[in-house]
Design a protein around this motif. Structure first.
Motif, PDB file in Angstrom:
ATOM      1  N   UNK A   2       0.821  -1.216   0.000  1.00  0.00           N
ATOM      2  CA  UNK A   2       0.000   0.000   0.000  1.00  0.00           C
ATOM      3  C   UNK A   2       0.853   1.263   0.000  1.00  0.00           C
ATOM      4  N   UNK A   3       2.131   1.146   0.356  1.00  0.00           N
ATOM      5  CA  UNK A   3       3.037   2.302   0.357  1.00  0.00           C
ATOM      6  C   UNK A   3       3.612   2.596  -1.027  1.00  0.00           C
ATOM      7  N   UNK A   4       3.558   1.650  -1.936  1.00  0.00           N
ATOM      8  CA  UNK A   4       4.344   1.743  -3.174  1.00  0.00           C
ATOM      9  C   UNK A   4       4.051   3.012  -3.965  1.00  0.00           C
ATOM     10  N   UNK A   5       2.786   3.356  -4.140  1.00  0.00           N
ATOM     11  CA  UNK A   5       2.441   4.526  -4.936  1.00  0.00           C
ATOM     12  C   UNK A   5       1.836   5.646  -4.080  1.00  0.00           C
ATOM     13  N   UNK A   6       1.994   5.545  -2.780  1.00  0.00           N
ATOM     14  CA  UNK A   6       1.406   6.512  -1.855  1.00  0.00           C
ATOM     15  C   UNK A   6       2.243   7.797  -1.818  1.00  0.00           C
ATOM     16  N   UNK A   7       1.552   8.942  -1.726  1.00  0.00           N
ATOM     17  CA  UNK A   7       2.240  10.230  -1.664  1.00  0.00           C
ATOM     18  C   UNK A   7       2.122  10.909  -0.301  1.00  0.00           C
ATOM     19  N   UNK A   8       1.270  10.395   0.565  1.00  0.00           N
ATOM     20  CA  UNK A   8       0.937  11.124   1.795  1.00  0.00           C
ATOM     21  C   UNK A   8       2.101  11.223   2.775  1.00  0.00           C
ATOM     22  N   UNK A   9       3.062  10.321   2.689  1.00  0.00           N
ATOM     23  CA  UNK A   9       4.236  10.392   3.564  1.00  0.00           C
ATOM     24  C   UNK A   9       5.335  11.251   2.943  1.00  0.00           C
ATOM     25  N   UNK A  10       5.564  11.064   1.654  1.00  0.00           N
ATOM     26  CA  UNK A  10       6.656  11.760   0.971  1.00  0.00           C
ATOM     27  C   UNK A  10       6.583  13.278   1.135  1.00  0.00           C
ATOM     28  N   UNK A  11       5.369  13.837   0.987  1.00  0.00           N
ATOM     29  CA  UNK A  11       5.246  15.292   0.974  1.00  0.00           C
ATOM     30  C   UNK A  11       5.558  15.901   2.336  1.00  0.00           C
ATOM     31  N   UNK A  12       5.409  15.155   3.407  1.00  0.00           N
ATOM     32  CA  UNK A  12       5.851  15.618   4.718  1.00  0.00           C
ATOM     33  C   UNK A  12       7.371  15.476   4.862  1.00  0.00           C
ATOM     34  N   UNK A  13       7.882  14.341   4.428  1.00  0.00           N
ATOM     35  CA  UNK A  13       9.320  14.078   4.608  1.00  0.00           C
ATOM     36  C   UNK A  13      10.192  15.071   3.868  1.00  0.00           C
ATOM     37  N   UNK A  14       9.767  15.469   2.678  1.00  0.00           N
ATOM     38  CA  UNK A  14      10.548  16.452   1.916  1.00  0.00           C
ATOM     39  C   UNK A  14      10.760  17.730   2.721  1.00  0.00           C
ATOM     40  N   UNK A  15       9.712  18.178   3.401  1.00  0.00           N
ATOM     41  CA  UNK A  15       9.813  19.414   4.175  1.00  0.00           C
ATOM     42  C   UNK A  15      10.649  19.220   5.436  1.00  0.00           C
ATOM     43  N   UNK A  16      10.496  18.076   6.102  1.00  0.00           N
ATOM     44  CA  UNK A  16      11.336  17.806   7.271  1.00  0.00           C
ATOM     45  C   UNK A  16      12.800  17.737   6.866  1.00  0.00           C
ATOM     46  N   UNK A  17      13.080  17.080   5.752  1.00  0.00           N
ATOM     47  CA  UNK A  17      14.447  16.983   5.250  1.00  0.00           C
ATOM     48  C   UNK A  17      15.018  18.355   4.934  1.00  0.00           C
ATOM     49  N   UNK A  18      14.177  19.230   4.448  1.00  0.00           N
ATOM     50  CA  UNK A  18      14.629  20.574   4.086  1.00  0.00           C
ATOM     51  C   UNK A  18      14.887  21.435   5.324  1.00  0.00           C
ATOM     52  N   UNK A  19      14.003  21.333   6.312  1.00  0.00           N
ATOM     53  CA  UNK A  19      14.083  22.232   7.470  1.00  0.00           C
ATOM     54  C   UNK A  19      15.068  21.772   8.534  1.00  0.00           C
ATOM     55  N   UNK A  20      15.233  20.475   8.686  1.00  0.00           N
ATOM     56  CA  UNK A  20      16.057  19.943   9.773  1.00  0.00           C
ATOM     57  C   UNK A  20      17.441  19.543   9.274  1.00  0.00           C
ATOM     58  N   UNK A  21      18.445  19.961  10.008  1.00  0.00           N
ATOM     59  CA  UNK A  21      19.826  19.595   9.673  1.00  0.00           C
ATOM     60  C   UNK A  21      20.263  18.312  10.385  1.00  0.00           C
ATOM     61  N   UNK A  22      19.563  17.973  11.465  1.00  0.00           N
ATOM     62  CA  UNK A  22      19.973  16.806  12.237  1.00  0.00           C
ATOM     63  C   UNK A  22      19.458  15.516  11.593  1.00  0.00           C
ATOM     64  N   UNK A  23      20.058  14.418  11.965  1.00  0.00           N
ATOM     65  CA  UNK A  23      19.611  13.125  11.456  1.00  0.00           C
ATOM     66  C   UNK A  23      18.401  12.642  12.257  1.00  0.00           C
TER      67      UNK A  23
END
Length: 415
Positions: free
Chosen positions: A248-269
């Motif tokens: 069910x995750x294969x073509x899902x977009x609902x997680x990606x669009x949050x992660x992109x912003x977290x990746x952009x805003x946060x410098x920590x791992x």
């Protein structure tokens, strides 16, 4: 693949797949037909002339190549028709034995992979890393933002296309730019688990242990935390409504669009526990039934594992109402906006109060009349943390005038 392409002059040609959209697009004064496959099985790197539409109407599963030859006034041979049919079959556009095996193989390869590859790049945002960084930098510098907090437990935010919801994203995610959690549990709408009833009808919580490969970097799965969940539910997955079969995750977009912003805003791992939540509509009819017990078990487990962990942050990904002709309403969306604003206001207020029971009561009144896709993940989160208080940050409506449809979306920050 064992099954070969369709190869017969006399057998019925497999019909075109009903779940693929054929979209006319004009280029340089000519009209072509493009194919949009929401399941991602078909290759989308080609188009066919608009004149092919009359031929497609004959691919109904009953006619053979020789039958179609009788309909053609052009100088065309049965070999040429068969070649064209095989071309469509190879592109996964026909509901054929070849396609079915291709689909199964695609799903199996995804489930066996350790990586989830992005499926939203180049559509909602630039696919070039530098262009994406510039795009997001400009958004967070120029659009209205929210004062950053120093601590918070969760953010409920949209997953609507950046092109129509960027203002809302900036206001929501700017609030958490100073946070430094080591783990993010993402509870997101599952738009596609309903396509696989044999897997998910009794398992609304679908957990993936894949790393998410995005344009602006890869976010690792917290496999230690995911294994801890697996250990807790061992032999009792059904009681918790949890499954680790993650197609069910294969073509899902609902997680990606949050992660992109977290990746952009946060410098920590940070690492993630990615969970998509399927339909919880059974609760409308019997809140304390089997599915209700599953939600209770799941939510108690989330609280037990992560409730007191200051290094765990929750992202809840969901939009609000989906109305208008695109979504099956007879009325244009504009005629419903006043009603959905009132409904959304109650939904967000109850969400900010941390009151899952009122949300369920609201949703049950007319059995989700406005198709609130954020209900399953937010309800599940609030069942885990029913006393958590939130603050509503945003509320917007996308008016898709050309299709007489609309989608509303909002965000809540939980402290």
């Amino acid at each position: 693949m064992r099954n070969k392409l369709f190869n017969s002059f006399t057998d019925p040609i497999p019909p075109l797949r009903y779940d693929v959209q054929i979209i006319p697009v004009k280029q340089n004064g000519e009209t072509f037909l493009y194919f949009q496959d929401q399941l991602g099985y078909a290759h989308s790197d080609f188009a066919v002339p608009y004149s092919a539409q009359s031929l497609f109407s004959l691919f109904d599963g009953s006619r053979s190549v020789e039958d179609i030859l009788e309909f053609s006034d052009e100088q065309i041979t049965k070999e040429q028709i068969l070649e064209y049919v095989q071309f469509l079959d190879e592109k996964a556009l026909l509901h054929s034995p070849y396609f079915k095996e291709h689909a199964q193989q695609t799903e199996a390869e995804y489930e066996q992979s350790d990586v989830h590859s992005s499926n939203t790049y180049g559509i909602s945002y630039p696919e070039d890393p530098e262009e994406l960084e510039h795009f997001l930098n400009e958004a967070f510098e120029k659009l209205p933002s929210t004062e950053a907090v120093e601590s918070a437990k969760a953010l409920y935010a949209p997953h609507i296309d950046y092109r129509v919801g960027l203002n809302s994203y900036v206001k929501a995610f700017s609030a958490i730019k100073n946070l430094t959690p080591k783990r993010v549990v993402i509870l997101a709408t599952s738009h596609y688990s309903g396509l696989y009833p044999e897997l998910y009808e009794e398992h609304p919580f679908v957990i993936s242990n894949k790393d998410f490969e995005l344009v602006n970097g890869t976010v690792e799965a917290d496999r230690e935390a995911i294994q801890e969940i697996a250990d807790q539910v061992r032999d009792d997955e059904l009681d918790y409504g949890i499954t680790f079969k993650d197609r069910a995750h294969r073509i899902e977009h609902s997680i990606e669009l949050h992660l992109l912003l977290l990746n952009h805003l946060w410098d920590h791992e940070f690492k993630i526990v990615p969970i998509v939540v399927g339909s919880l509509e059974e609760l409308f009819y019997k809140a304390d039934g089997f599915q209700g017990q599953q939600v209770e078990q799941f939510s108690q487990l989330m609280n037990k594992l992560f409730g007191k962990d200051e290094d765990t942050f929750f992202c809840i990904s969901g939009d609000l109402a989906h109305v208008g002709k695109k979504f099956g309403d007879e009325q244009p969306a504009k005629e419903l906006f006043e009603d959905i604003r009132a409904f959304d206001e109650d939904f967000l207020d109850f969400g900010a109060e941390g009151n899952p029971d009122k949300i369920l009561e609201l949703m049950s009144q007319e059995y989700d009349p406005y198709r609130i896709c954020g209900y399953p993940p937010l309800f599940s989160f609030l069942k885990a943390f029913p006393t958590l208080q939130g603050e509503i940050l945003t509320y917007d409506i996308w008016d898709e005038e050309e299709r007489e449809s609309g989608v509303s979306f909002g965000s809540i920050l939980y402290f």
